[in-house]
Design an enzyme around this catalytic site. Sequence first.
Site, PDB file in Angstrom:
ATOM      1  N   LYS A  32       4.367  15.778   7.032  1.00  0.00           N
ATOM      2  CA  LYS A  32       3.437  15.743   5.905  1.00  0.00           C
ATOM      3  C   LYS A  32       2.788  17.110   5.792  1.00  0.00           C
ATOM      4  CE  LYS A  32      -0.703  13.220   4.318  1.00  0.00           C
ATOM      5  NZ  LYS A  32      -1.599  12.087   4.634  1.00  0.00           N
ATOM      6  N   GLY A  58       8.294  11.018   0.350  1.00  0.00           N
ATOM      7  CA  GLY A  58       7.225  10.393  -0.433  1.00  0.00           C
ATOM      8  C   GLY A  58       5.995  11.274  -0.417  1.00  0.00           C
ATOM      9  N   LYS A  59       4.899  10.708  -0.898  1.00  0.00           N
ATOM     10  CA  LYS A  59       3.637  11.445  -0.939  1.00  0.00           C
ATOM     11  C   LYS A  59       2.564  10.649  -0.229  1.00  0.00           C
ATOM     12  CE  LYS A  59       4.460  14.327  -4.978  1.00  0.00           C
ATOM     13  NZ  LYS A  59       3.896  14.863  -6.238  1.00  0.00           N
ATOM     14  N   ASP A 102      -6.387   1.900   3.171  1.00  0.00           N
ATOM     15  CA  ASP A 102      -5.356   2.122   2.151  1.00  0.00           C
ATOM     16  C   ASP A 102      -4.077   1.383   2.532  1.00  0.00           C
ATOM     17  OD1 ASP A 102      -4.356   3.068  -0.240  1.00  0.00           O
ATOM     18  OD2 ASP A 102      -3.740   5.005   0.569  1.00  0.00           O
TER      19      ASP A 102
END
Length: 395
Positions: free
Chosen positions: A91, A69-70, A185
Amino acid sequence: PPPPPTAATTATQQQQQQQQLPKAAAVGAAYAPLVSGRLKAAAANPQLAKTLDPASGLQDNYSVLGVLGKGSYGEVRLAVHKLSKLRAAVKSISRAKLDAKLRKRVEAEVKLHRQLRHPHVVRLLEVISSSSTICLCMQYAPGGTLREVLDTRGALSEVVARRYTRQMLGALHYCHNVMHIVHRDLKLDNMLLDANDNLLIADFGFADSVGASNRKLKLLCGSPHYSAPEIFAQQEYVGSHVDLWSLGVLIYTLLNAHFPFQAASMEALGKKVMRGKWDRPLNASAAASALVHSILTVAPAKRATLDDICQHEWVLAEAARPEDVIPFEGQAAAPWNDEAAAKLDQMGCSAALVRFHVGQDAHNHVTAAYELMLADHLAGQQPAEPAPAAAAAEP
């Protein structure tokens, strides 16, 4: 020029040096066997030699595979730790894409995430930097994201949604009240699941330290469907209030499989959020609906607090106290586990050397290998909880 030392000062300096020598000798004597053993083991195991070399890079320690994913600023890939053969997530952030502001955000992410040690927060194992890339090597969550769970299975039962909510509350209590860190977030994509279907909060790219005073923040960030009214109103805000609004959106979405506020444009979405009227009623029990209403309150001062949520009847269900069902406790440092260390010892990385690095609260290749072994060992001992698929969705 300073005056020449007198006989008295020279004698004092010599005495101080003699007192320090035994201490230095003791440290050297304790560490010397570790160095000697490390060199012998490294000669016998080329991969161990790379793990023990603090200058070795990402490719020396991990085999990087497909994209998972990002994150806020970078791509997250599956990786295999070469020494332990265990999976991790990496990451990667390109330095070329970072301006001065983004560079500060990445530095803050590393600094804050590194401090966090809670069973429901993804563990940052180590950071490997090069001239072109910053790589955050983290705990891997094989269960995917809560978004994937909802996409596959639809709305969750209240039993399953409550379990995930309790785990989120434990992590948020630790972040907000113990570490004074806000996430900013929280969303389905940042809620990961481990091999035992336990929730892990990930991606601290927008996290900030607010101190015991819970100082107000100005940066308007996060994901629109989870953003609080004060974000859309472009006001200063309390980070923990914003996180709790996002939690309310998450609980609603877990139970209904769609967002409480949806619109074709950002402007229309903002107006809906600032009115606070859901698109559809919550298809759940009265207790669940009352809880979500108390969280998704437009005025931050009237919004349910973390303590209010933890003590709510829907969260408690049949429990007498929040601490009976909510995992509040974090850890100050990596716990020592003889079994995990013994597995590394069998690979040539002596338990004494591992204990030395863990005792220093270091974040390096050795401690990353230990933490991977520790997590694998503990996961094997932990009974798996019922998965969401095992529980029927609410009508």
